[in-house]
Write an enzyme that holds these catalytic residues in place. Sequence first.
Site, PDB file in Angstrom:
ATOM      1  N   ASN A   1     111.542  67.091 -14.832  1.00 15.23           N
ATOM      2  CA  ASN A   1     111.941  66.865 -16.221  1.00 15.23           C
ATOM      3  C   ASN A   1     111.215  65.598 -16.670  1.00 15.23           C
ATOM      4  O   ASN A   1     111.325  64.567 -16.020  1.00 15.23           O
ATOM      5  CB  ASN A   1     113.469  66.651 -16.245  1.00 15.23           C
ATOM      6  CG  ASN A   1     114.019  66.591 -17.647  1.00 15.23           C
ATOM      7  OD1 ASN A   1     113.292  66.787 -18.611  1.00 15.23           O
ATOM      8  ND2 ASN A   1     115.306  66.328 -17.747  1.00 15.23           N
ATOM      9  N   GLY A   2     110.446  65.682 -17.747  1.00 15.89           N
ATOM     10  CA  GLY A   2     109.693  64.515 -18.204  1.00 15.89           C
ATOM     11  C   GLY A   2     108.243  64.885 -18.448  1.00 15.89           C
ATOM     12  O   GLY A   2     107.906  66.071 -18.527  1.00 15.89           O
TER      13      GLY A   2
ATOM     14  N   TRP B   1     111.356  73.588 -21.317  1.00 15.39           N
ATOM     15  CA  TRP B   1     111.046  73.591 -22.759  1.00 15.39           C
ATOM     16  C   TRP B   1     109.575  73.216 -22.826  1.00 15.39           C
ATOM     17  O   TRP B   1     109.192  72.081 -22.506  1.00 15.39           O
ATOM     18  CB  TRP B   1     111.923  72.567 -23.469  1.00 15.39           C
ATOM     19  CG  TRP B   1     111.902  72.633 -24.956  1.00 15.39           C
ATOM     20  CD1 TRP B   1     112.635  73.468 -25.755  1.00 15.39           C
ATOM     21  CD2 TRP B   1     111.145  71.811 -25.853  1.00 15.39           C
ATOM     22  NE1 TRP B   1     112.372  73.210 -27.081  1.00 15.39           N
ATOM     23  CE2 TRP B   1     111.469  72.199 -27.175  1.00 15.39           C
ATOM     24  CE3 TRP B   1     110.225  70.771 -25.680  1.00 15.39           C
ATOM     25  CZ2 TRP B   1     110.901  71.601 -28.305  1.00 15.39           C
ATOM     26  CZ3 TRP B   1     109.667  70.175 -26.804  1.00 15.39           C
ATOM     27  CH2 TRP B   1     110.010  70.602 -28.092  1.00 15.39           C
TER      28      TRP B   1
ATOM     29  N   ARG C   1     120.679  72.517 -23.678  1.00 14.15           N
ATOM     30  CA  ARG C   1     119.683  71.483 -23.962  1.00 14.15           C
ATOM     31  C   ARG C   1     118.455  72.059 -24.688  1.00 14.15           C
ATOM     32  O   ARG C   1     117.660  71.316 -25.233  1.00 14.15           O
ATOM     33  CB  ARG C   1     119.238  70.819 -22.652  1.00 14.15           C
ATOM     34  CG  ARG C   1     120.351  70.053 -21.969  1.00 14.15           C
ATOM     35  CD  ARG C   1     119.915  69.583 -20.603  1.00 14.15           C
ATOM     36  NE  ARG C   1     118.790  68.673 -20.694  1.00 14.15           N
ATOM     37  CZ  ARG C   1     118.899  67.353 -20.775  1.00 14.15           C
ATOM     38  NH1 ARG C   1     120.085  66.797 -20.773  1.00 14.15           N
ATOM     39  NH2 ARG C   1     117.834  66.595 -20.844  1.00 14.15           N
TER      40      ARG C   1
ATOM     41  N   HIS D   1     114.191  62.860 -60.941  1.00 16.09           N
ATOM     42  CA  HIS D   1     112.841  62.318 -60.768  1.00 16.09           C
ATOM     43  C   HIS D   1     112.047  63.168 -59.781  1.00 16.09           C
ATOM     44  O   HIS D   1     110.898  62.872 -59.471  1.00 16.09           O
ATOM     45  CB  HIS D   1     112.904  60.891 -60.224  1.00 16.09           C
ATOM     46  CG  HIS D   1     113.663  59.951 -61.108  1.00 16.09           C
ATOM     47  ND1 HIS D   1     113.240  59.614 -62.369  1.00 16.09           N
ATOM     48  CD2 HIS D   1     114.839  59.302 -60.921  1.00 16.09           C
ATOM     49  CE1 HIS D   1     114.115  58.778 -62.920  1.00 16.09           C
ATOM     50  NE2 HIS D   1     115.100  58.587 -62.057  1.00 16.09           N
TER      51      HIS D   1
ATOM     52  N   LYS E   1     118.748  69.854 -27.606  1.00 15.78           N
ATOM     53  CA  LYS E   1     119.856  68.909 -27.714  1.00 15.78           C
ATOM     54  C   LYS E   1     119.359  67.488 -27.500  1.00 15.78           C
ATOM     55  O   LYS E   1     119.748  66.570 -28.194  1.00 15.78           O
ATOM     56  CB  LYS E   1     120.908  69.265 -26.670  1.00 15.78           C
ATOM     57  CG  LYS E   1     122.137  68.363 -26.668  1.00 15.78           C
ATOM     58  CD  LYS E   1     122.993  68.631 -27.878  1.00 15.78           C
ATOM     59  CE  LYS E   1     124.200  67.726 -27.976  1.00 15.78           C
ATOM     60  NZ  LYS E   1     124.679  67.664 -29.374  1.00 15.78           N
TER      61      LYS E   1
ATOM     62  N   CYS F   1     113.986  70.127 -21.001  1.00 11.62           N
ATOM     63  CA  CYS F   1     114.098  70.614 -19.625  1.00 11.62           C
ATOM     64  C   CYS F   1     115.372  70.117 -18.948  1.00 11.62           C
ATOM     65  O   CYS F   1     115.877  69.047 -19.262  1.00 11.62           O
ATOM     66  CB  CYS F   1     112.914  70.125 -18.806  1.00 11.62           C
ATOM     67  SG  CYS F   1     111.338  70.528 -19.546  1.00 11.62           S
TER      68      CYS F   1
END
Length: 605
Positions: free
Chosen positions: A101-102, A75, A27, A501, A600, A2
């Site tokens: 934001n958070g 976001w 972002r 392996h 980001k 965000c």
Amino acid sequence: MCGITGYTGFNQAGPILLDGLKRLEYRGYDSAGIAVQGEEEIMMLKATGKVSHLVDKYNDTPDFKGVCGIGHTRWATHGIPSDTNAHPHLSADGKFAVVHNGIIENFAEIRAELEKYGIEFKSETDTEVIVQLLAHNYKGNFKMALMKTIAKLEGSYAIGVISADHPGTIFCARLSSPLIIGLGLEENYFASDITALVSNTKDVIDMDDGEVAELTPEGVKIYDHAGREINKAVRHITWDIASAEKSGYEHFMMKEIMEQPQALKATIEPRVKDEEIVFDELKLDMKKFNRVHITACGSAYHAGCVGRGIIEALCRIPVEAEVASELRYRDPIMDDKTLVIVISQSGETADTIAAMKECKYKGATVLAIVNVVGSSIAKLADHCLYTWAGPEIAVATTKGYTTQVVLLAMFAVWAAGELKTISHGAYTSMVKDIMRLPERAQRALDLNSRVMKMADKYYDNQSLFFIGRNMDYAVALEGSLKLKEISYLHSEAYAAGELKHGTIALIEPGRLVVALCCYEKLLDKTISNIQQVKARGARVLAVAHEGNRAIVTEADDVLFVPVTDPLLVPVIEIIPMQLFAYYVAKKNGCDIDKPKNLAKSVTVE
Ligand code: G6P
């Protein structure tokens, strides 16, 4: 993740907010919205998807007018990306709007409490509780209501709030989430990120945890957690808007790849005096430590893997490197004799912050290597060294990574000097090689058109491997990540000796293997591994030092890079890999600067 921004002044807020949101797009986000104080009420516009959709809505709404407002790119964490869940959020009485934001960790508890008062929630977000609680607490004094509200919030937040009853006023507050105030002439701003502000002002105030700001066109007042007015320093930003724009490049990623010689120079030169590494800003007694832990996420962790090798080689002290999301929950064994190096471009990565807090709690000393000045990690660390890469906008880091590696190398040389584990000759030779990195990076960039041809040849490989040993393996990790981040091709990095392996069965005719061959101490071994994959039909693209003849007969194609000290190989060797990832993604039609689902700066766990 965000982003938030806000404006109060005498101009229409809409275009200023939308411009700020466009600059925050890098972002990573999935919806956006703005709110302004209209003539009589708060007006809002929201759109799912790109900011351009929001701009279209704005252009179709001529009545959307106001000189004070807030904006947000979201976001999704709590609730799907939708217009309802997009910010700003409005209180039920329509009097307040918030952007956040958070994450509010105790939102369910607050919501349940407010619902008992009959307050109806519209969204599924944690954020809506802030604005509903604020309206509930409001008895005519905006500031008091806000202070009372934030006192109840647990988690992290940078918020901006407007009120229909207080024209021209914005309140902001921060806890563990970045927040910057921008100062103008009869207009003021806030944002989560300087890039959103720098076209309007270069004078900023960095907010600290627990502080609250009151913005009006006439001025800015900052209050401490108890509501007392405090004085804060104004910081003048030295880079300009061109640094945050594409300057003629098609993508930020290409611009930032090309900026690496300059970024390396800016990180190196101020710290070398008379062939000696001098960290004026670092007061650290290396003799105090008996081990080093490096922790970070993503590419910064890959830089840490390089750092581990360099510090161990030069300082002969045990070093561990671990991703922060694991370290934080591992109950790591450390004490006051442990130096923890945290690495972060943004300085805001939630897992890295949590890991460093855990290490500090255990008594370790924390040194941060960070790009963004004044970021949370820079503030929380005991010591901080800045990479001077300038703003990095593309989600896939390039100059952020190479400047981290070079700063780790400089730190290792400096620390080895302090610990007397390096001879004078080796010290001087390392410093000279470090000083030559910008020029060698430039020569590696000259491979641009050849790498483009390689991408044309190999772009349709749906799954590929990167192999290398020692420093080359660290580069394999980053080269592979770069490619998959932006092109969405499946790719795996293997320590070259380990492939046999592991999943060597997946090597089949035509499969591309990128072989990193610059760590020449182990070149013969890597060549054996190349032969093993060639025997199974793989095509091999190698990166090797100029003058390496042995590789020509082994690989299908070779990218030759300038020779440098074995410990500094990653800074140069990664450059053709960044270009390769870029051109492969371009050939595959991907959104290079904003790869799907990535952000980001990842400010959630
Ligand atoms: C995200 C980004 C990566 C970055 C990582 C760490 O995952 O997409 O490119 O490497 O975060 O970010 P930091 O800002 O802490 O270096």
